[in-house]
Design a protein around this motif. Sequence first.
Motif, PDB file in Angstrom:
ATOM      1  N   VAL A   1      13.730   0.565  -0.525  1.00 44.94           N
ATOM      2  CA  VAL A   1      12.325   0.439  -0.269  1.00 44.94           C
ATOM      3  C   VAL A   1      11.745  -0.346  -1.753  1.00 44.94           C
ATOM      4  CG1 VAL A   1      10.158   1.506  -0.237  1.00 44.94           C
ATOM      5  CG2 VAL A   1      12.101   2.523   0.973  1.00 44.94           C
ATOM      6  N   VAL A   2      11.075  -1.277  -1.346  1.00 43.70           N
ATOM      7  CA  VAL A   2      10.239  -1.939  -2.465  1.00 43.70           C
ATOM      8  C   VAL A   2       8.833  -1.838  -2.070  1.00 43.70           C
ATOM      9  CG1 VAL A   2       9.591  -4.180  -3.725  1.00 43.70           C
ATOM     10  CG2 VAL A   2      12.007  -3.917  -2.697  1.00 43.70           C
ATOM     11  N   CYS A   3       7.961  -0.873  -2.889  1.00 46.63           N
ATOM     12  CA  CYS A   3       6.704  -0.546  -2.922  1.00 46.63           C
ATOM     13  C   CYS A   3       5.767  -1.282  -3.632  1.00 46.63           C
ATOM     14  CB  CYS A   3       6.706   0.910  -3.163  1.00 46.63           C
ATOM     15  SG  CYS A   3       5.029   1.104  -3.168  1.00 46.63           S
ATOM     16  N   ILE A   4       4.886  -2.088  -3.046  1.00 47.78           N
ATOM     17  CA  ILE A   4       3.709  -3.013  -3.451  1.00 47.78           C
ATOM     18  C   ILE A   4       2.525  -2.088  -3.358  1.00 47.78           C
ATOM     19  CG2 ILE A   4       2.327  -4.799  -3.431  1.00 47.78           C
ATOM     20  CD1 ILE A   4       4.829  -6.475  -2.814  1.00 47.78           C
ATOM     21  N   ASP A   5       1.705  -1.856  -4.687  1.00 50.65           N
ATOM     22  CA  ASP A   5       0.422  -1.225  -4.692  1.00 50.65           C
ATOM     23  C   ASP A   5      -0.401  -1.681  -5.749  1.00 50.65           C
ATOM     24  OD1 ASP A   5      -1.789   0.854  -4.221  1.00 50.65           O
ATOM     25  OD2 ASP A   5      -0.342   1.513  -2.985  1.00 50.65           O
ATOM     26  N   ASN A   6      -1.318  -2.112  -5.568  1.00 49.95           N
ATOM     27  CA  ASN A   6      -2.497  -2.452  -6.704  1.00 49.95           C
ATOM     28  C   ASN A   6      -3.353  -0.882  -7.265  1.00 49.95           C
ATOM     29  OD1 ASN A   6      -4.338  -1.821  -5.025  1.00 49.95           O
ATOM     30  ND2 ASN A   6      -5.569  -3.659  -5.098  1.00 49.95           N
ATOM     31  N   PHE A   7      -3.148   0.177  -6.672  1.00 50.69           N
ATOM     32  CA  PHE A   7      -3.515   1.384  -7.208  1.00 50.69           C
ATOM     33  C   PHE A   7      -5.147   1.477  -7.135  1.00 50.69           C
ATOM     34  CE2 PHE A   7       0.796   1.035  -8.895  1.00 50.69           C
ATOM     35  CZ  PHE A   7       1.226   2.115  -8.584  1.00 50.69           C
ATOM     36  N   PHE A   8      -5.686   0.692  -6.224  1.00 53.83           N
ATOM     37  CA  PHE A   8      -7.296   0.991  -6.014  1.00 53.83           C
ATOM     38  C   PHE A   8      -7.208   2.351  -5.377  1.00 53.83           C
ATOM     39  CE2 PHE A   8     -10.864  -0.081  -2.732  1.00 53.83           C
ATOM     40  CZ  PHE A   8     -11.632   0.175  -3.755  1.00 53.83           C
ATOM     41  N   THR A   9      -6.651   2.523  -4.524  1.00 56.98           N
ATOM     42  CA  THR A   9      -6.733   3.735  -3.632  1.00 56.98           C
ATOM     43  C   THR A   9      -5.441   4.534  -3.545  1.00 56.98           C
ATOM     44  OG1 THR A   9      -6.223   3.107  -1.601  1.00 56.98           O
ATOM     45  CG2 THR A   9      -8.542   3.374  -2.090  1.00 56.98           C
TER      46      THR A   9
ATOM     47  N   GLY B   1       1.000  -1.087   0.004  1.00 56.72           N
ATOM     48  CA  GLY B   1       0.213   0.085   0.126  1.00 56.72           C
ATOM     49  C   GLY B   1       0.791   1.299  -0.012  1.00 56.72           C
ATOM     50  N   GLY B   2       2.078   1.293  -0.736  1.00 53.34           N
ATOM     51  CA  GLY B   2       3.060   2.115  -0.590  1.00 53.34           C
ATOM     52  C   GLY B   2       2.684   3.467  -1.343  1.00 53.34           C
ATOM     53  N   ALA B   3       1.709   3.503  -2.173  1.00 56.02           N
ATOM     54  CA  ALA B   3       1.437   4.675  -3.033  1.00 56.02           C
ATOM     55  C   ALA B   3       0.229   5.204  -2.400  1.00 56.02           C
ATOM     56  CB  ALA B   3       1.139   4.182  -4.429  1.00 56.02           C
ATOM     57  N   GLY B   4      -0.384   4.998  -1.283  1.00 52.67           N
ATOM     58  CA  GLY B   4      -1.412   5.407  -0.712  1.00 52.67           C
ATOM     59  C   GLY B   4      -1.085   6.662   0.247  1.00 52.67           C
ATOM     60  N   PHE B   5      -2.105   7.109   0.911  1.00 55.77           N
ATOM     61  CA  PHE B   5      -1.697   8.177   1.966  1.00 55.77           C
ATOM     62  C   PHE B   5      -0.716   7.950   2.861  1.00 55.77           C
ATOM     63  CE2 PHE B   5      -3.979   9.992   5.787  1.00 55.77           C
ATOM     64  CZ  PHE B   5      -3.023  11.056   5.866  1.00 55.77           C
ATOM     65  N   LEU B   6      -1.198   6.877   3.813  1.00 56.32           N
ATOM     66  CA  LEU B   6       0.142   6.671   4.746  1.00 56.32           C
ATOM     67  C   LEU B   6       1.430   6.183   4.252  1.00 56.32           C
ATOM     68  CD1 LEU B   6      -1.910   5.388   7.963  1.00 56.32           C
ATOM     69  CD2 LEU B   6      -0.995   7.613   7.368  1.00 56.32           C
ATOM     70  N   GLY B   7       1.186   4.956   3.244  1.00 63.31           N
ATOM     71  CA  GLY B   7       2.336   4.535   2.802  1.00 63.31           C
ATOM     72  C   GLY B   7       3.238   5.263   2.161  1.00 63.31           C
ATOM     73  N   SER B   8       2.620   6.079   1.330  1.00 59.41           N
ATOM     74  CA  SER B   8       3.844   7.206   0.763  1.00 59.41           C
ATOM     75  C   SER B   8       4.579   8.039   1.578  1.00 59.41           C
ATOM     76  CB  SER B   8       3.073   8.062  -0.643  1.00 59.41           C
ATOM     77  OG  SER B   8       2.044   8.795   0.149  1.00 59.41           O
ATOM     78  N   HIS B   9       3.826   8.404   2.600  1.00 55.79           N
ATOM     79  CA  HIS B   9       4.634   9.272   3.592  1.00 55.79           C
ATOM     80  C   HIS B   9       5.706   8.291   4.383  1.00 55.79           C
ATOM     81  CE1 HIS B   9       2.636  13.130   3.682  1.00 55.79           C
ATOM     82  NE2 HIS B   9       1.512  12.461   3.321  1.00 55.79           N
ATOM     83  N   LEU B  10       5.411   6.980   4.741  1.00 57.81           N
ATOM     84  CA  LEU B  10       6.358   6.186   5.051  1.00 57.81           C
ATOM     85  C   LEU B  10       7.428   5.907   4.115  1.00 57.81           C
ATOM     86  CD1 LEU B  10       7.224   4.372   7.122  1.00 57.81           C
ATOM     87  CD2 LEU B  10       5.782   2.450   5.972  1.00 57.81           C
ATOM     88  N   VAL B  11       7.051   5.845   3.064  1.00 55.96           N
ATOM     89  CA  VAL B  11       8.197   5.656   1.845  1.00 55.96           C
ATOM     90  C   VAL B  11       9.216   6.822   2.092  1.00 55.96           C
ATOM     91  CG1 VAL B  11       8.560   5.619  -0.691  1.00 55.96           C
ATOM     92  CG2 VAL B  11       7.035   4.020   0.438  1.00 55.96           C
TER      93      VAL B  11
ATOM     94  N   ARG C   1      -1.915   6.249  -5.388  1.00 63.83           N
ATOM     95  CA  ARG C   1      -1.659   7.158  -6.590  1.00 63.83           C
ATOM     96  C   ARG C   1      -0.215   7.319  -6.757  1.00 63.83           C
ATOM     97  NH1 ARG C   1      -6.025   6.202  -6.868  1.00 63.83           N
ATOM     98  NH2 ARG C   1      -8.160   7.374  -7.024  1.00 63.83           N
ATOM     99  N   LYS C   2       0.177   7.031  -8.216  1.00 62.07           N
ATOM    100  CA  LYS C   2       1.807   7.103  -8.221  1.00 62.07           C
ATOM    101  C   LYS C   2       2.090   8.593  -8.099  1.00 62.07           C
ATOM    102  CE  LYS C   2       1.642   3.527 -11.868  1.00 62.07           C
ATOM    103  NZ  LYS C   2       1.992   3.203 -13.404  1.00 62.07           N
ATOM    104  N   ARG C   3       1.360   9.333  -8.281  1.00 62.05           N
ATOM    105  CA  ARG C   3       1.977  10.834  -7.948  1.00 62.05           C
ATOM    106  C   ARG C   3       2.488  11.125  -6.538  1.00 62.05           C
ATOM    107  NH1 ARG C   3      -3.655  14.280  -8.134  1.00 62.05           N
ATOM    108  NH2 ARG C   3      -4.092  14.078  -5.631  1.00 62.05           N
ATOM    109  N   ASN C   4       2.098  10.357  -5.532  1.00 57.86           N
ATOM    110  CA  ASN C   4       2.368  10.363  -4.388  1.00 57.86           C
ATOM    111  C   ASN C   4       3.850   9.964  -4.342  1.00 57.86           C
ATOM    112  OD1 ASN C   4      -0.171  11.085  -3.333  1.00 57.86           O
ATOM    113  ND2 ASN C   4      -0.794   9.144  -2.851  1.00 57.86           N
ATOM    114  N   LEU C   5       4.491   8.985  -5.239  1.00 56.09           N
ATOM    115  CA  LEU C   5       5.638   8.521  -5.224  1.00 56.09           C
ATOM    116  C   LEU C   5       6.799   9.014  -6.369  1.00 56.09           C
ATOM    117  CD1 LEU C   5       4.584   4.786  -4.773  1.00 56.09           C
ATOM    118  CD2 LEU C   5       5.606   6.292  -2.861  1.00 56.09           C
TER     119      LEU C   5
END
Length: 313
Positions: free
Chosen positions: A32-40, A12-22, A42-46
Amino acid sequence: MSNNQIRNLVTGGAGFLGSHLVDKLMSKGQEVVCIDNFFTGRKRNLEKWFGNPNFELIRHDITEPILVEVDRIWHLACPASPIQYQSNPIKTAKTSFLGTYNMLGLARRVKARMLLASTSEIYGDPEIHPQSEDYRGNVSTIGTRSCYDEGKRIAETLCYDYERMHNTEIRVARIFNTYGPRMLNNDGRVVSNFIVQALKKEPLTIYGDGSQTRSFCYVSDLIDGLYKLMNSNFSKPMNLGNPEEITIKKLSYKIKEKINPNLELKLKDLPEDDPRRRKPDISLAKEIINWSPVIDFDQGLENTINYFKKFEN
């Protein structure tokens, strides 16, 4: 192990909390290896990390297994707002159960430490106030919120069964309401709802009479808490949130004041199983990891409003 040798997996690394953690992990020179299915997510966060040799982004749904060599697993993947998790409740339950099962299987295989992003929702509509970690909750198994509440409860159960059976290293953060930049404008959470409505000059929608309370933690504070918990030796569940309680009506006035004082309020019926009060007891976090929130609520709101103004369209 030195910092720059630590290899992290963030689900969930492209999400709200995940991207801030990244952001935090990358700023410390970690991989960092980020996994996301982009349901919620967003690539722009990363996007600031694209091309960085320490960063890798994989489109993947964690309800399917995956094998990557990592030292730490930060398991944040799951839709977290009612609109999102109720849009496909079976998928939400599968993400909590199968996703956590798959990540624990990975943690066991590669001997990684795993942190589960659990939630204050496991306390349901609480009958004790504030909520401490030893409270077992008041949760419906058959309501519209159950897919998320019960999903996170079984996720915690799985974690501790893996700890008992396989000696998997577990950290569990029970996250209370968090807000800040990168929230989605359509996720139905009250802070983003009010800000988006105010910027569009629409009436602010209050469910019930607005007397219900929440406690809002700014995202950078929350991420600091997650980081400290992961790096601690504490393996039991820990509340992370801001113990400063505010009514929804008072929150609406604060946001009106900052954006448009002339806006009206629109009252609607309270949704099913909506908690009346929510406030974390963070005594454990203070004692064990020396953590408590530091960002002033008004400053956090300003930062969040400025973010939404930037992406207004």
